[in-house]
Design a protein around this motif. Sequence first.
Motif, short mmCIF file in Angstrom:
data_model
loop_
_atom_site.label_atom_id
_atom_site.label_comp_id
_atom_site.label_asym_id
_atom_site.label_seq_id
_atom_site.Cartn_x
_atom_site.Cartn_y
_atom_site.Cartn_z
N ARG A 53 46.98 12.19 24.95
CA ARG A 53 47.40 10.80 25.11
C ARG A 53 46.38 9.78 24.62
NH1 ARG A 53 51.78 12.49 27.55
NH2 ARG A 53 51.66 13.75 29.44
N ALA A 54 45.29 10.24 24.03
CA ALA A 54 44.28 9.31 23.53
C ALA A 54 44.93 8.29 22.60
CB ALA A 54 43.19 10.09 22.80
N HIS A 55 44.34 7.11 22.50
CA HIS A 55 45.05 6.03 21.83
C HIS A 55 45.18 6.20 20.31
CE1 HIS A 55 47.07 2.29 21.62
NE2 HIS A 55 46.17 1.72 20.87
N VAL A 89 28.16 13.31 22.83
CA VAL A 89 28.90 12.62 21.77
C VAL A 89 29.85 11.63 22.44
CG1 VAL A 89 30.52 12.86 19.86
CG2 VAL A 89 28.81 14.65 20.27
N LEU A 90 29.72 10.35 22.10
CA LEU A 90 30.67 9.37 22.63
C LEU A 90 31.74 9.13 21.57
CD1 LEU A 90 28.41 6.69 24.36
CD2 LEU A 90 29.40 8.79 25.30
N ALA A 91 32.96 9.39 21.93
CA ALA A 91 34.09 9.17 21.01
C ALA A 91 35.15 8.44 21.82
CB ALA A 91 34.61 10.49 20.49
N SER A 92 34.72 7.34 22.42
CA SER A 92 35.54 6.71 23.46
C SER A 92 36.35 5.53 22.94
CB SER A 92 34.64 6.29 24.61
OG SER A 92 33.59 5.50 24.10
N GLY A 93 36.35 5.31 21.62
CA GLY A 93 37.22 4.29 21.06
C GLY A 93 36.64 2.89 21.10
N GLY A 94 37.49 1.93 20.78
CA GLY A 94 37.04 0.55 20.63
C GLY A 94 37.20 -0.27 21.89
N ASN A 143 29.06 25.45 23.46
CA ASN A 143 29.80 25.16 24.70
C ASN A 143 30.12 23.69 24.71
OD1 ASN A 143 30.03 27.44 26.40
ND2 ASN A 143 27.79 27.43 26.54
N VAL A 144 31.36 23.36 24.85
CA VAL A 144 31.73 21.95 24.82
C VAL A 144 32.38 21.57 26.14
CG1 VAL A 144 33.13 20.21 23.64
CG2 VAL A 144 32.09 22.06 22.32
N LYS A 145 31.99 20.40 26.65
CA LYS A 145 32.70 19.81 27.78
C LYS A 145 33.31 18.52 27.27
CE LYS A 145 30.04 21.28 31.84
NZ LYS A 145 29.29 20.72 32.98
N CYS A 146 34.63 18.43 27.35
CA CYS A 146 35.30 17.25 26.80
C CYS A 146 35.96 16.45 27.93
CB CYS A 146 36.34 17.67 25.76
SG CYS A 146 37.20 16.29 24.99
N PHE A 147 35.76 15.16 27.92
CA PHE A 147 36.24 14.28 29.00
C PHE A 147 37.24 13.26 28.48
CE2 PHE A 147 33.14 15.39 32.30
CZ PHE A 147 32.23 16.11 31.54
N GLY A 186 35.85 11.44 25.35
CA GLY A 186 36.99 10.97 24.56
C GLY A 186 37.63 12.15 23.84
N SER A 187 38.95 12.10 23.75
CA SER A 187 39.66 13.24 23.17
C SER A 187 40.62 12.79 22.08
CB SER A 187 40.44 13.97 24.26
OG SER A 187 41.45 13.11 24.77
N GLY A 188 40.33 11.65 21.47
CA GLY A 188 41.17 11.19 20.37
C GLY A 188 40.82 11.92 19.08
#
Lengths: 639, 220, 250
Positions: A72-74, A225-230, A60-64, A42-44
């Motif tokens: 464009r994250a919500h 880290v999950l930051a994938s929203g609701g 080192n970060v991998k962001c998806f 998640g990139s919000g």
Amino acid sequence: MTLNLQARIPTGPLPQKWDKHRFEMKLVSPANKRKYTVVVVGSGLAGGAASATMSELGYNVKCFCFQDSPRRAHSIAAQGGINAAKNYRNDGDSVYRLFYDTVKGGDFRSREANVYRLAELSVNIIDQCVAQGVPFAREYGGLLANRSFGGAQVSRTFYARGQTGQQLLLGAYQALERQIAAGGVKMYPRTEMLDLVVIDGQARGIIARDLVTGAIEAHVADAVVLASGGYGNVFFLSTNAQGSNATAIWRAYKRGAAFANPCFTQIHPTCIPVHGEYQSKLTLMSESLRNDGRVWVPKQKGDKRDPRQIPEADRDYYLERKYPSFGNLAPRDIASRAAKEVCDEGRGVGETGFGVYLDFADAIKRLGKSVIEDRYGNLFDMYERITNENPYEVPMRIYPAVHYTMGGLWVDYNLMSTVNGLHVTGEANFSDHGANRLGASALMQGLADGYFIIPSTIGDYLATRKPAKVDTTHAAFRDALAGVAERTKRFLAIEGKRTVASFHRELGKIMWEYCGMSRNEAGLKIALTKIPELRAEFWRNVNIPGSDAELNQALEKAGRVADFLELAELMCIDALHRTESCGAHFREESQTPDGEALRDDDHFAYVAAWEYAGEGKPPILNREPLVFENVPLSQRSYK
Amino acid sequence: MGRLGSFYGSMVGKKVVMGVTGLIGIAYLILHVLGNLLVFRGPTAINSYAHFLKSTGELLWTVRIILIVAVILHVVAAVQLTQQNRAARPIGYTRREPQVATIASRTMRWGGALLLIFIIFHILHFTTGTIRPAGVFSSEDVYANMVTSFRIWWVALFYVIAMVALGLHLFHGAWSSVRSIGVSPKSPQPFHRTVSLLLAVLVWAGFTSIPVAVFVGLVR
Amino acid sequence: MNLTLHVWRQAGPDAPGKMVIYEATGVSPEMSFLEMLDVVNEGLTERGEVPIAFDHDCREGICGSCSLMINGVAHGPMRGTATCQLHMRSFKDGDTIYIEPWRARAFRVIKDLAVDRSPLDRIIQAGGFITAPTGSAQDANNILVAKESVDDAMDAAACIGCGACVAACPNASASLFTAAKITHLGLLPQGQSERYRRALKMVQQMELEEFGSCTLHGECQEACPKEISIDTITRMNRDFLRASLLGTRP
């Protein structure tokens, strides 16, 4: 088997907990940070801010993200603003007051220590965002402007026109892009996480599908880290973006992360009503409209007159009538329920009967059209663009819509889930808003988690656990890869008759009907029989054209809807078990004599953390008791 | 190469070059049209003006060199940018509806090419006398050169057409050059261009009036 | 109402593409343009055909995902409106509608109407930020920003990164996109230290991505869903010129 839910709340007085904890957490030395890889999904606000900040620290970060760009994250769609306890207005605000308001607004179903930390960090967020160049509204003297929002009694909301979420996200996005250029973050746009890999009880990576080529790949990490929203899109129609989904957190749930309070769903009172069967989303009209608009419906059932022809005597300003002290500014959950009530009585307006008027005629008479135009011009334009009606002349029609999910994966004070190394931030976790979120605090939470909390707590995890080296040849990775590939093939092999969207729409109707603004035992039980039936039909009769080796939007949707079909059941189970009403969760069986939500603190002052028990088995309920040492439990009243 | 080379190497740099050289051209055109209008005050006025210009010697050549360099830079940059711009969209649209692009902005390239041909013709015609449509040329009697040439229909027509191209080129160029070099002030209506409209109309009218006046016999 | 659609279909980045004709029947004027495409796609799916791929997400005009050239106009006929907020009442029964992807060398077609806009991200990477690592900020009110400056900055910052400016530009130039960010950050006191470096680097990256140059047709401003002014381009040119001639030191 039950989980040992350890919230890991630091000891000591509330205001010193976070400081003390920061000192007690272990650090990773600068030279060692680059040896660790953190996967962020998640990139919000929560994911983007966390990725940028962790990269600044040296990880080192991998962001998806599934969108074509992290921008464009919500989070981008948030309109109103972001709260911060700056007290720039000298109106009596403080960290403690923001904390107090948030706990009370959440109807006492959140964790005090987390909320206090959120209120503390709110101040740093504004500083950070201004330094990045976020163009917050200013006074002529050059200082920051504030407004009051969502019925708050102090002016603590910072805003950038009606596009606060956009500007905050672009700030985080720009910091993220800077780190991508510097090589600290590898960005994977148009890539969707489809499974979590857990080895020896630790989250060690994810399986993700490249949405353009269809390639399914494993990504190893030392922490995830999950930051994938609701997950508001369970309801099909919501104010969420079309792509917003629960897949990341649902996959994590199935790998052992507990899901907390899944039934807590916020229904926002001021959205543009549904207008047809084919409709794909609902549009929010900022809550600020209720500052000047008056909400009403006709007194008579089925009164189909032009609203301008209905005399005062035949109108029912029901919010003003029922809540004389707050009137049209009653909190979101209360305003939403009241609207549903009058529509259920048959007094709703518009084609469908699911709408109420939000009338500006009095305000225009009192203040003049130009003042109203100044305050709400862009919102009125947007309304007219969508409905083709001019709100300066005809009252707006509004209706509540699903907007935010307070529930999410259970996390401890470090924002770590019940799976070691799996952290969850932003709307994806359950942590700060209890049973009802206050306006302008979602942005605050996303950024507090992303900029300040996760970058600290992840170091403590890595320094304490020192994850061993693994690679994608490990059996767990191979199994997960094979599982994802098999599931993808399964979708394509069904070759049934119905489209994914038709299942999603049907699921949404069930959820809105039985697990929406008000819930009761009988209805939830109906939902709990209908959802498994629908799910079974989905796996038998869905039609997904195309292949898995290309951009296949139907396939993407199928995966998400398949997960919604499972999550919906958990939401109903949770809603059924919580026989009290609290915040946005209104159980018809539990109300005061005059129809208000009635909490049952003796039995339900806890977080319900559901644990996956395996395919076809009922989930296991774990309870984290909530202790209120600072804000005394009390019944909310807005009369 | 260095800083200047990489500046010209960029497209924005080339646009700045086009803007600056365009402004040089505009400044010259204003003087040129004012001088030419002396034709309406009779042979003596314009001939003595021409004589005066020639008498400045080194100054004249300085101006000429500046103009020639400006034209070359303007044209070379335009050609290079055109190539880059065409390459930027290898597959076009089946349907495309320009919304605000003016005839002027859309004819900059073809109009510019026509103007280049015209300038060469014009120099060979009135400056060097290499091309003599009327068969005669006098380096002293500018007035006579004009009158004899513009009585010939195709010469007059060519000049009139070229001046339409010039007017359009100026209408867009005068407005856009100051934007290309970054000096135009912020405006609530960026498409309003009173100055360039006025400039284009006056320069066009001024230049066009001469062949027309000669052809219809007002100037003889 | 019933419509005839001419839609660009292309199976993949390297596959050949062509315009394909579809009939859209039973379209209601209240539908949004994308909902109309949803209905067409439902029909295609039911017939076992591959639905039309197009980018979309928030459907409220802010995420910048949607990107359709409609009848030769980026985002269609309604001014200041992204495709997702365009409604079918802007069309008449019996209309023929051409739907094409954004066209530019820099925007590779991924499938049908979806294109790769990552060059825009790389332009931001080149300098579209203020270097302010988390935690290093002073109190927000220590930085005074005149209301006029922040209002102008916000006008430019409203960019949603959809790429309509590129699509509408006869030269496929990304000048408006790049200039909007240079203007947003360059107007704020926080953005001054990196102002000229930013302009130089972002312009260089824009050109490396093989976008065209600005010839000031103004099509970008007209196509922009946020109506960002071409004045920003003047500012970009000025800062770039300054950086080129005098160096990037503020």
